[in-house]
Scaffold this motif. Structure first.
Motif, PDB file in Angstrom:
ATOM      1  N   ALA A 128      47.226 -45.586  66.531  1.00 32.68           N
ATOM      2  CA  ALA A 128      47.290 -46.320  65.278  1.00 32.68           C
ATOM      3  C   ALA A 128      45.913 -46.796  64.827  1.00 32.68           C
ATOM      4  CB  ALA A 128      48.229 -47.527  65.415  1.00 32.68           C
ATOM      5  N   ARG A 129      44.925 -46.709  65.708  1.00 30.76           N
ATOM      6  CA  ARG A 129      43.530 -46.965  65.338  1.00 30.76           C
ATOM      7  C   ARG A 129      42.811 -45.633  65.273  1.00 30.76           C
ATOM      8  NH1 ARG A 129      40.206 -50.575  69.350  1.00 30.76           N
ATOM      9  NH2 ARG A 129      41.339 -52.327  68.426  1.00 30.76           N
ATOM     10  N   ILE A 130      41.865 -45.493  64.391  1.00 31.29           N
ATOM     11  CA  ILE A 130      41.308 -44.185  64.037  1.00 31.29           C
ATOM     12  C   ILE A 130      40.517 -43.520  65.164  1.00 31.29           C
ATOM     13  CG2 ILE A 130      39.104 -45.003  63.118  1.00 31.29           C
ATOM     14  CD1 ILE A 130      39.609 -42.987  60.760  1.00 31.29           C
ATOM     15  N   THR A 135      38.741 -38.576  67.628  1.00 27.55           N
ATOM     16  CA  THR A 135      38.192 -37.881  68.795  1.00 27.55           C
ATOM     17  C   THR A 135      38.940 -36.582  69.055  1.00 27.55           C
ATOM     18  OG1 THR A 135      37.515 -39.977  69.810  1.00 27.55           O
ATOM     19  CG2 THR A 135      37.721 -38.061  71.268  1.00 27.55           C
ATOM     20  N   LEU A 136      40.275 -36.627  69.010  1.00 32.66           N
ATOM     21  CA  LEU A 136      41.076 -35.423  69.245  1.00 32.66           C
ATOM     22  C   LEU A 136      40.871 -34.396  68.140  1.00 32.66           C
ATOM     23  CD1 LEU A 136      44.365 -37.140  70.440  1.00 32.66           C
ATOM     24  CD2 LEU A 136      42.721 -35.902  71.854  1.00 32.66           C
ATOM     25  N   ALA A 137      40.738 -34.875  66.894  1.00 29.84           N
ATOM     26  CA  ALA A 137      40.484 -33.959  65.779  1.00 29.84           C
ATOM     27  C   ALA A 137      39.125 -33.279  65.931  1.00 29.84           C
ATOM     28  CB  ALA A 137      40.550 -34.715  64.458  1.00 29.84           C
ATOM     29  N   THR A 190      42.463 -34.487  57.743  1.00 32.70           N
ATOM     30  CA  THR A 190      43.920 -34.572  57.651  1.00 32.70           C
ATOM     31  C   THR A 190      44.564 -34.708  59.031  1.00 32.70           C
ATOM     32  OG1 THR A 190      44.019 -32.139  57.547  1.00 32.70           O
ATOM     33  CG2 THR A 190      44.101 -33.341  55.460  1.00 32.70           C
ATOM     34  N   LEU A 191      44.013 -34.041  60.039  1.00 31.25           N
ATOM     35  CA  LEU A 191      44.513 -34.228  61.397  1.00 31.25           C
ATOM     36  C   LEU A 191      44.411 -35.687  61.816  1.00 31.25           C
ATOM     37  CD1 LEU A 191      43.115 -31.187  63.456  1.00 31.25           C
ATOM     38  CD2 LEU A 191      45.508 -31.738  63.063  1.00 31.25           C
ATOM     39  N   THR A 192      43.270 -36.292  61.542  1.00 26.13           N
ATOM     40  CA  THR A 192      43.035 -37.679  61.930  1.00 26.13           C
ATOM     41  C   THR A 192      43.955 -38.635  61.188  1.00 26.13           C
ATOM     42  OG1 THR A 192      40.699 -37.205  62.394  1.00 26.13           O
ATOM     43  CG2 THR A 192      41.295 -39.508  62.036  1.00 26.13           C
ATOM     44  N   LEU A 193      43.980 -38.526  59.872  1.00 25.37           N
ATOM     45  CA  LEU A 193      44.710 -39.499  59.059  1.00 25.37           C
ATOM     46  C   LEU A 193      46.218 -39.373  59.232  1.00 25.37           C
ATOM     47  CD1 LEU A 193      42.627 -39.558  55.748  1.00 25.37           C
ATOM     48  CD2 LEU A 193      42.508 -41.106  57.713  1.00 25.37           C
ATOM     49  N   ARG A 194      46.720 -38.145  59.397  1.00 25.62           N
ATOM     50  CA  ARG A 194      48.167 -37.968  59.568  1.00 25.62           C
ATOM     51  C   ARG A 194      48.659 -38.716  60.806  1.00 25.62           C
ATOM     52  NH1 ARG A 194      48.061 -33.069  60.073  1.00 25.62           N
ATOM     53  NH2 ARG A 194      48.524 -32.383  57.968  1.00 25.62           N
ATOM     54  N   LEU A 195      47.953 -38.530  61.917  1.00 29.61           N
ATOM     55  CA  LEU A 195      48.363 -39.165  63.165  1.00 29.61           C
ATOM     56  C   LEU A 195      48.204 -40.683  63.091  1.00 29.61           C
ATOM     57  CD1 LEU A 195      49.328 -38.878  66.082  1.00 29.61           C
ATOM     58  CD2 LEU A 195      46.947 -38.505  66.757  1.00 29.61           C
ATOM     59  N   MET A 196      47.050 -41.129  62.627  1.00 30.17           N
ATOM     60  CA  MET A 196      46.800 -42.568  62.569  1.00 30.17           C
ATOM     61  C   MET A 196      47.776 -43.277  61.629  1.00 30.17           C
ATOM     62  SD  MET A 196      43.557 -44.710  61.107  1.00 30.17           S
ATOM     63  CE  MET A 196      44.217 -44.527  59.454  1.00 30.17           C
ATOM     64  N   ALA A 197      47.975 -42.731  60.437  1.00 28.03           N
ATOM     65  CA  ALA A 197      48.810 -43.390  59.431  1.00 28.03           C
ATOM     66  C   ALA A 197      50.260 -43.492  59.885  1.00 28.03           C
ATOM     67  CB  ALA A 197      48.725 -42.638  58.108  1.00 28.03           C
TER      68      ALA A 197
END
Length: 269
Positions: A128-130, A135-137, A190-197
């Motif tokens: 839930a934190r970026i 890192t994974l993205a 998009t990988l980052t934001l989809r998971l975090m959001a």
């Protein structure tokens, strides 16, 4: 007795080194190495879940049997799912096995970090934190570029990724920036934001539902009946989060595999 409603505060959970009255709060190890290794609650949850993942596979594979049983059987079923339904489905058997270690690592890291959101006492996913999603993205992004560069050479890979064949040359001034942005910027973003959001929103919804339950129950009047509705909604949303926990890990790993596959076949762009 009256219940009080307190809106969830993002400062304490999502901003490392949360500052209040000029001082950092909710951190430990602040005095070590000038605070470079200071930890807040969410970082501690992240370390706990990473340790759980490592210990699980160490225990499962410490003495592997030809006919797996118990924990080894669970681990092999999980690995086979990623191998068959993500890596090999997208990349084929040869390339799927080649890139399985990175795809499986991403899948299980996302999955286990997501699990923390429904574990009592933790109640929040580090995703839930970026930081962790980013890192994974980045790891997936590097794997994507490596795959294309290894297949074609870096120069030819970039050319194949950005230049559309048989396009009138004036249009390249428009198309190349669009391709560069969509391929090398939007994919990791998009990988980052989809998971975090997904997990930031899920955390806030659960906090609001359980807080509302507490608020309505302690009114001790007609509003108390509303607490029954909000607790049922909270339980149902928790069950829904169980689906999202797996689904987001699957989607993240699947998209990384798709991006690798696109890099391996950049010349058929």
């Amino acid at each position: 007795m009256k219940g009080e409603f307190h809106a969830p505060e993002l400062d304490h959970e999502f901003f490392p080194g949360y500052m209040k009255d000029g001082e950092a709060h909710n951190l430990i190890f602040t005095g070590f190495a000038d605070g470079w290794f200071a930890l807040d609650r969410l970082m501690i949850v992240r370390l706990i879940m990473a340790a759980v993942l490592v210990v699980f596979f160490l225990v499962a594979m410490r003495n592997p049997k030809i006919v797996p049983r118990g924990v080894q059987n669970v681990a092999e079923i999980a690995l086979d799912f990623v191998r068959v339904h993500v890596a090999e489905d997208i990349l084929g058997k040869k390339e799927g096995r080649r890139f399985l270690p990175i795809i499986a690592t991403i899948f299980f890291t996302v999955l286990v970090m997501n699990l923390a959101t429904i574990i009592p006492g933790l109640n929040i996913s580090p995703n839930a934190r970026i930081g962790m999603p980013l890192t994974l993205a980045v790891v997936g992004y590097i794997a994507m570029i490596y795959a294309g560069s290894k297949e074609y050479g870096f120069g030819k890979y970039m050319k194949s990724s950005l230049i559309v064949p048989n396009l009138p040359w004036p249009l390249h001034f428009l198309v190349v920036p669009i391709e560069a942005f969509s391929t090398f910027v939007m994919r990791p973003v998009t990988l980052t934001l989809r998971l975090m959001a997904n997990f930031l929103a899920g955390h806030l919804i659960l906090v609001l539902l359980y807080s509302a339950t507490n608020f309505f129950f302690w009114q001790l009047n007609a509003w108390t009946a509303m607490s029954g509705l909000t607790i049922v909604a909270a339980i149902l949303f928790t069950l829904y989060e169980c689906i999202i926990i797996f689904l987001q890990a699957y989607i993240f790993a699947l998209l990384v595999a798709v991006y690798i596959e696109l890099s391996l076949h950049a010349d058929s762009h």
